[in-house]
Scaffold this motif. Structure first.
Motif, PDB file in Angstrom:
ATOM      1  N   TYR A 145       0.831  -1.214   0.000  1.00 27.70           N
ATOM      2  CA  TYR A 145       0.000   0.000   0.000  1.00 27.70           C
ATOM      3  C   TYR A 145       0.862   1.258   0.000  1.00 27.70           C
ATOM      4  O   TYR A 145       0.498   2.276  -0.577  1.00 27.70           O
ATOM      5  CB  TYR A 145      -0.971  -0.009   1.197  1.00 27.70           C
ATOM      6  CG  TYR A 145      -2.187  -0.866   0.945  1.00 27.70           C
ATOM      7  CD1 TYR A 145      -2.141  -2.244   1.122  1.00 27.70           C
ATOM      8  CD2 TYR A 145      -3.382  -0.311   0.487  1.00 27.70           C
ATOM      9  CE1 TYR A 145      -3.240  -3.044   0.868  1.00 27.70           C
ATOM     10  CE2 TYR A 145      -4.488  -1.104   0.228  1.00 27.70           C
ATOM     11  CZ  TYR A 145      -4.413  -2.465   0.432  1.00 27.70           C
ATOM     12  OH  TYR A 145      -5.504  -3.257   0.167  1.00 27.70           O
ATOM     13  N   HIS A 146       1.988   1.199   0.695  1.00 23.08           N
ATOM     14  CA  HIS A 146       2.930   2.322   0.662  1.00 23.08           C
ATOM     15  C   HIS A 146       3.321   2.629  -0.783  1.00 23.08           C
ATOM     16  O   HIS A 146       3.267   3.773  -1.232  1.00 23.08           O
ATOM     17  CB  HIS A 146       4.182   1.986   1.481  1.00 23.08           C
ATOM     18  CG  HIS A 146       5.313   2.952   1.260  1.00 23.08           C
ATOM     19  ND1 HIS A 146       6.206   2.818   0.212  1.00 23.08           N
ATOM     20  CD2 HIS A 146       5.676   4.083   1.903  1.00 23.08           C
ATOM     21  CE1 HIS A 146       7.063   3.819   0.241  1.00 23.08           C
ATOM     22  NE2 HIS A 146       6.772   4.603   1.261  1.00 23.08           N
ATOM     23  N   HIS A 147       3.718   1.590  -1.510  1.00 18.34           N
ATOM     24  CA  HIS A 147       4.146   1.791  -2.893  1.00 18.34           C
ATOM     25  C   HIS A 147       3.003   2.321  -3.752  1.00 18.34           C
ATOM     26  O   HIS A 147       3.220   3.153  -4.627  1.00 18.34           O
ATOM     27  CB  HIS A 147       4.696   0.481  -3.470  1.00 18.34           C
ATOM     28  CG  HIS A 147       6.160   0.301  -3.190  1.00 18.34           C
ATOM     29  ND1 HIS A 147       6.747   0.626  -1.977  1.00 18.34           N
ATOM     30  CD2 HIS A 147       7.176  -0.161  -3.968  1.00 18.34           C
ATOM     31  CE1 HIS A 147       8.039   0.371  -2.047  1.00 18.34           C
ATOM     32  NE2 HIS A 147       8.327  -0.102  -3.239  1.00 18.34           N
ATOM     33  N   VAL A 149       0.325   4.231  -2.868  1.00 18.74           N
ATOM     34  CA  VAL A 149      -0.011   5.644  -2.673  1.00 18.74           C
ATOM     35  C   VAL A 149       1.161   6.578  -2.966  1.00 18.74           C
ATOM     36  O   VAL A 149       0.957   7.684  -3.461  1.00 18.74           O
ATOM     37  CB  VAL A 149      -0.617   5.964  -1.276  1.00 18.74           C
ATOM     38  CG1 VAL A 149      -1.929   5.237  -1.079  1.00 18.74           C
ATOM     39  CG2 VAL A 149       0.345   5.668  -0.150  1.00 18.74           C
ATOM     40  N   PHE A 150       2.396   6.133  -2.695  1.00 14.81           N
ATOM     41  CA  PHE A 150       3.541   7.009  -2.958  1.00 14.81           C
ATOM     42  C   PHE A 150       3.939   7.019  -4.440  1.00 14.81           C
ATOM     43  O   PHE A 150       4.760   7.830  -4.840  1.00 14.81           O
ATOM     44  CB  PHE A 150       4.735   6.636  -2.069  1.00 14.81           C
ATOM     45  CG  PHE A 150       4.653   7.218  -0.680  1.00 14.81           C
ATOM     46  CD1 PHE A 150       5.271   8.429  -0.373  1.00 14.81           C
ATOM     47  CD2 PHE A 150       3.928   6.596   0.318  1.00 14.81           C
ATOM     48  CE1 PHE A 150       5.185   8.984   0.897  1.00 14.81           C
ATOM     49  CE2 PHE A 150       3.828   7.145   1.594  1.00 14.81           C
ATOM     50  CZ  PHE A 150       4.456   8.346   1.884  1.00 14.81           C
ATOM     51  N   GLY A 151       3.363   6.103  -5.227  1.00 13.75           N
ATOM     52  CA  GLY A 151       3.631   6.137  -6.669  1.00 13.75           C
ATOM     53  C   GLY A 151       4.845   5.329  -7.087  1.00 13.75           C
ATOM     54  O   GLY A 151       5.386   5.540  -8.167  1.00 13.75           O
ATOM     55  N   LEU A 152       5.282   4.401  -6.234  1.00 20.56           N
ATOM     56  CA  LEU A 152       6.376   3.505  -6.624  1.00 20.56           C
ATOM     57  C   LEU A 152       5.770   2.274  -7.293  1.00 20.56           C
ATOM     58  O   LEU A 152       4.578   2.002  -7.143  1.00 20.56           O
ATOM     59  CB  LEU A 152       7.197   3.117  -5.385  1.00 20.56           C
ATOM     60  CG  LEU A 152       7.810   4.308  -4.626  1.00 20.56           C
ATOM     61  CD1 LEU A 152       8.419   3.856  -3.307  1.00 20.56           C
ATOM     62  CD2 LEU A 152       8.860   5.023  -5.477  1.00 20.56           C
TER      63      LEU A 152
ATOM     64  N   VAL B  96       1.368  12.862  -1.233  1.00 19.37           N
ATOM     65  CA  VAL B  96       0.850  11.744  -2.035  1.00 19.37           C
ATOM     66  C   VAL B  96      -0.417  12.140  -2.785  1.00 19.37           C
ATOM     67  O   VAL B  96      -0.644  11.680  -3.899  1.00 19.37           O
ATOM     68  CB  VAL B  96       0.621  10.432  -1.223  1.00 19.37           C
ATOM     69  CG1 VAL B  96       1.905   9.977  -0.572  1.00 19.37           C
ATOM     70  CG2 VAL B  96      -0.504  10.533  -0.240  1.00 19.37           C
ATOM     71  N   ARG B  99       0.209  13.624  -6.123  1.00 21.08           N
ATOM     72  CA  ARG B  99       0.807  12.760  -7.150  1.00 21.08           C
ATOM     73  C   ARG B  99      -0.225  12.152  -8.076  1.00 21.08           C
ATOM     74  O   ARG B  99      -1.335  11.879  -7.680  1.00 21.08           O
ATOM     75  CB  ARG B  99       1.586  11.615  -6.483  1.00 21.08           C
ATOM     76  CG  ARG B  99       2.863  12.119  -5.893  1.00 21.08           C
ATOM     77  CD  ARG B  99       3.829  11.015  -5.582  1.00 21.08           C
ATOM     78  NE  ARG B  99       5.037  11.665  -5.072  1.00 21.08           N
ATOM     79  CZ  ARG B  99       5.865  11.135  -4.199  1.00 21.08           C
ATOM     80  NH1 ARG B  99       5.656   9.927  -3.740  1.00 21.08           N
ATOM     81  NH2 ARG B  99       6.921  11.796  -3.790  1.00 21.08           N
ATOM     82  N   GLY B 101      -0.377   8.875 -10.873  1.00 20.78           N
ATOM     83  CA  GLY B 101       0.325   7.728 -11.455  1.00 20.78           C
ATOM     84  C   GLY B 101       1.609   7.391 -10.710  1.00 20.78           C
ATOM     85  O   GLY B 101       1.684   7.512  -9.491  1.00 20.78           O
ATOM     86  N   LEU B 102       2.615   6.981 -11.480  1.00 21.80           N
ATOM     87  CA  LEU B 102       3.883   6.576 -10.894  1.00 21.80           C
ATOM     88  C   LEU B 102       4.856   7.742 -10.841  1.00 21.80           C
ATOM     89  O   LEU B 102       4.779   8.655 -11.650  1.00 21.80           O
ATOM     90  CB  LEU B 102       4.519   5.466 -11.738  1.00 21.80           C
ATOM     91  CG  LEU B 102       3.793   4.127 -11.757  1.00 21.80           C
ATOM     92  CD1 LEU B 102       4.476   3.174 -12.733  1.00 21.80           C
ATOM     93  CD2 LEU B 102       3.782   3.514 -10.362  1.00 21.80           C
ATOM     94  N   VAL B 103       5.786   7.710  -9.900  1.00 24.92           N
ATOM     95  CA  VAL B 103       6.842   8.712  -9.873  1.00 24.92           C
ATOM     96  C   VAL B 103       8.159   8.030 -10.229  1.00 24.92           C
ATOM     97  O   VAL B 103       8.342   6.843  -9.985  1.00 24.92           O
ATOM     98  CB  VAL B 103       6.958   9.414  -8.498  1.00 24.92           C
ATOM     99  CG1 VAL B 103       5.704  10.220  -8.229  1.00 24.92           C
ATOM    100  CG2 VAL B 103       7.219   8.439  -7.376  1.00 24.92           C
ATOM    101  N   HIS B 146       3.603   4.087   5.582  1.00 22.28           N
ATOM    102  CA  HIS B 146       2.235   3.593   5.387  1.00 22.28           C
ATOM    103  C   HIS B 146       1.367   4.017   6.566  1.00 22.28           C
ATOM    104  O   HIS B 146       0.278   4.569   6.401  1.00 22.28           O
ATOM    105  CB  HIS B 146       2.240   2.064   5.264  1.00 22.28           C
ATOM    106  CG  HIS B 146       0.869   1.457   5.345  1.00 22.28           C
ATOM    107  ND1 HIS B 146       0.255   1.169   6.549  1.00 22.28           N
ATOM    108  CD2 HIS B 146      -0.028   1.129   4.388  1.00 22.28           C
ATOM    109  CE1 HIS B 146      -0.948   0.674   6.307  1.00 22.28           C
ATOM    110  NE2 HIS B 146      -1.142   0.640   5.001  1.00 22.28           N
ATOM    111  N   PHE B 150      -1.816   6.571   6.232  1.00 20.02           N
ATOM    112  CA  PHE B 150      -3.133   5.948   6.403  1.00 20.02           C
ATOM    113  C   PHE B 150      -3.774   6.300   7.756  1.00 20.02           C
ATOM    114  O   PHE B 150      -4.931   5.991   7.969  1.00 20.02           O
ATOM    115  CB  PHE B 150      -3.048   4.430   6.214  1.00 20.02           C
ATOM    116  CG  PHE B 150      -3.068   4.012   4.764  1.00 20.02           C
ATOM    117  CD1 PHE B 150      -4.255   3.650   4.144  1.00 20.02           C
ATOM    118  CD2 PHE B 150      -1.907   4.003   4.005  1.00 20.02           C
ATOM    119  CE1 PHE B 150      -4.287   3.287   2.810  1.00 20.02           C
ATOM    120  CE2 PHE B 150      -1.930   3.633   2.656  1.00 20.02           C
ATOM    121  CZ  PHE B 150      -3.131   3.284   2.066  1.00 20.02           C
TER     122      PHE B 150
END
Lengths: 181, 181
Positions: A145-147, A149-152, B96, B99, B101-103, B146, B150
């Motif tokens: 979930y971290h990845h 929301v952070f976009g990783l 977040v 943002r 998509g992906l970073v 996370h 959250f």
């Protein structure tokens, strides 16, 4: 009303309004009375969480193969595929950005805890070495979930690495416990 | 200009405008020309990330005690204390939610990778059993962030549990590698 409101939330999120949408806007798009939406959900935060949870749990049966390693791997890959999709990322971001301070319980977290609890419970009955539910949540679910929301990047390979680590933890903990007997 | 803009972002975040603030609003609060803000940062996303990273790295020296276990524990507790604060949660959520998509790379993640890399590199020179940098990021940093975004509790006890798991992983990996020699 529920499906009209869910669809309206999805539409607004998709149009990039996830950070700014309000209950009156959702009601307008859904073609329902704002008062009904307020009565049913109370706040945008509650509504967003419910929609996110609904999007999450649809058509996702819990793996059951008589082998925890295989089950955790499949489960983590399903979750990674799910929350790696642009729409799900947008939902999750909308959800966290609607939050203030601490929450009593996070619906996503609660669902994953129940699922982990069930798989681990079954594995214990089969006397397999098991990680704790906390370890599964902290070391598989939280990083996924971290990845998201952070976009990783969130993919099956990432999920498999996390599961492999947790399974090695389960083995070492089982050996330590056997050695102390 | 930088400190006026940082302060304006902090003020708007504090007033609950983190989800909706725009560069013209930030410029107005900061008393600067919006064009200058656009020229310097380009987008709200870039500006928010820079402010969040600045808030993150201030006054936080990397622990150095000649013992990785102690260093990781102290480091994780400092991070937990830091990102568990309401202001920092608000910054991270603003980041977040800005943002899409992906970073390419997440500044928080990049800083933590550098720090983990340095501590693990020193420990390897001392021939200690070490986890990989990936394991430290996935199993300590990701769960802490996370929990922060959250809205779950982030404290020293939670950080210590994560560190203990990662240190046990390092030990079992070192034993497996010794056994295969």
């Amino acid at each position: 009303m529920q499906s009209a409101v869910y669809a309206a939330v999805g539409q607004l999120v998709g149009q990039g309004h996830r950070e700014t949408m309000t209950i009156p806007q959702v009601a307008e798009v859904a073609g329902v009375n704002p008062t009904s939406v307020y009565r049913r959900w109370g706040t945008m935060e509650v509504l967003l969480e419910e929609v996110a949870v609904a999007a999450l749990t649809q058509g996702e049966p819990l793996p059951d193969h008589g082998d925890l390693a295989r089950e955790l791997d499949e489960w983590a890959r399903i979750i990674a595929d799910d929350i790696g999709r642009p729409k799900r990322r947008a939902y999750l971001r909308a959800m966290v950005s609607a939050r203030e301070g601490l929450v009593e319980e996070c619906p996503c977290w609660a669902i994953r805890r129940e699922q982990a609890d069930e798989m681990i419970g079954r594995a214990r009955e089969r006397t397999e070495a098991t990680p704790s539910v906390r370890q599964v949540l902290d070391h598989i679910i939280a990083p996924l979930y971290h990845h998201a929301v952070f976009g990783l990047a969130v993919d099956g390979e990432y999920a498999a690495d996390l599961v492999a680590d947790v399974l090695r933890l389960a083995t070492v903990d089982a050996e330590a416990s056997a050695a102390s007997r």
